[in-house]
Write an enzyme that holds these catalytic residues in place. Sequence first.
Site, PDB file in Angstrom:
ATOM      1  N   LYS A 192       0.885  -1.619  -0.090  1.00 11.92           N
ATOM      2  CA  LYS A 192      -0.279   0.522   0.272  1.00 11.92           C
ATOM      3  C   LYS A 192       1.217   1.264   0.017  1.00 11.92           C
ATOM      4  O   LYS A 192       0.862   2.793   0.918  1.00 11.92           O
ATOM      5  CB  LYS A 192      -0.864   0.261   1.101  1.00 11.92           C
ATOM      6  N   ASP A 224      -5.693  -3.172  -1.590  1.00  8.57           N
ATOM      7  CA  ASP A 224      -7.170  -3.067  -2.464  1.00  8.57           C
ATOM      8  C   ASP A 224      -7.645  -3.555  -3.399  1.00  8.57           C
ATOM      9  O   ASP A 224      -8.287  -4.004  -3.830  1.00  8.57           O
ATOM     10  CB  ASP A 224      -7.086  -1.262  -1.954  1.00  8.57           C
TER      11      ASP A 224
END
Length: 359
Positions: A192, A224
């Site tokens: 991330k 994600d």
Amino acid sequence: MTKKLAVLPGDGIGPEVVNEAVKVLERLRRDFGLKIELETALVGGIAYDTHKHPLPDATLKLAKQADAVLLGAVGGNRWDTLARELRPEKALLTLRSELRLFANLRPAILYPQLASASTLKPEVVAGLDLLIVRELTGDIYFGEPRGVRTLESGERQGFNTMLYAEHEVERVARVAFAAARKRRCKLCSVEKANVLETSGLWREVVLRVAKDYSDVELSHMYVDNAAMQLVRAPKQFDVIVTGNIFGDILSDEAAMLTGSIGMLPSASLDAANKGMYEPIHGSAPDIAGKGVANPLATILSVAMMFRYTLNEPSLADNIEQAVSRVLDQDLRTGDIYTEGMKKVGTSGMGDAVVSMLGS
Ligand code: NAD
């Protein structure tokens, strides 16, 4: 040279499924020139019952001496009220840390014969074959400081720390690049980096390591997006490498893509590729002792052992092809059974695999 394998059957269905894996090893020893010595020891609840500890010294010593460890599963309701230090699951955590197993390899393979077992459309998952390499000993699960503190306002606040040192990223990245080389030479690093400094450093280190593996095609993906891509188009992945918490979540998601927990093996490796091999499922107390557990995850864990620790890829292929042939014959344990198939129990499935080896 003869290799030594520590066999730790554990609790519940552990001994039942390990028994079938041992049958496979014995056939390979008898008919395929495999030089291996097996030594069995207690772990988990059964070890607590006998020695008042889930990981007796003798078991830990054997696991350390052995070239590889084959583990069934541990745990069960009977031991859930014990102090945390004495619970069966604690034995696994201690084995992982004592053996310095920092890389967890979890393949998610959906044999075309079982495509209907997935909750996803068969065309999305049939033939799926991906490998998640999860860092196992660092990240927010182990980072300090951690705890619950009381703020000036009197409100309590929980906090944990995401930590990765360069050497921790580098060593797991090397395992993942090496695994990709044994497969389709594609690696996707998941983090991330748009939000987390730890992830930014992760990406930097992975890019640096990539210079030593120019034959492997490297890509990067935010976690994600990776969670979404895994259900949208999972066959785009070959090997995924990621940190402990992201890997924890993504590997369960990937396992579910296959719809059959009884089919999935795993490996945990140290820096020298010594490994502990186990099915991803637990001790399944609900079916223990009934002779219906699926032994294929454990048998496929043995195949991984040949591929990653014992450097016998042809024996790994032999086992995996035997499993595929057994499925071609429509043999199914209860967990993967669909109408029209032939239902077999644990030992029936193990015997079928043994009979297909080398055929
Ligand atoms: P589980 O994986 O044992 O079982 C979940 C479900 O899947 C059950 O319905 C079970 O019958 C089924 N299942 C699992 N393996 C199967 C197989 N090989 N063949 C057919 N069906 C299978 O998970 P759980 O019920 O959450 O946990 C039971 C115990 O196992 C707990 O004590 C837990 O702590 C322990 N556990 C151990 C490990 C391990 O040893 N690595 C991993 C997970 C859970």
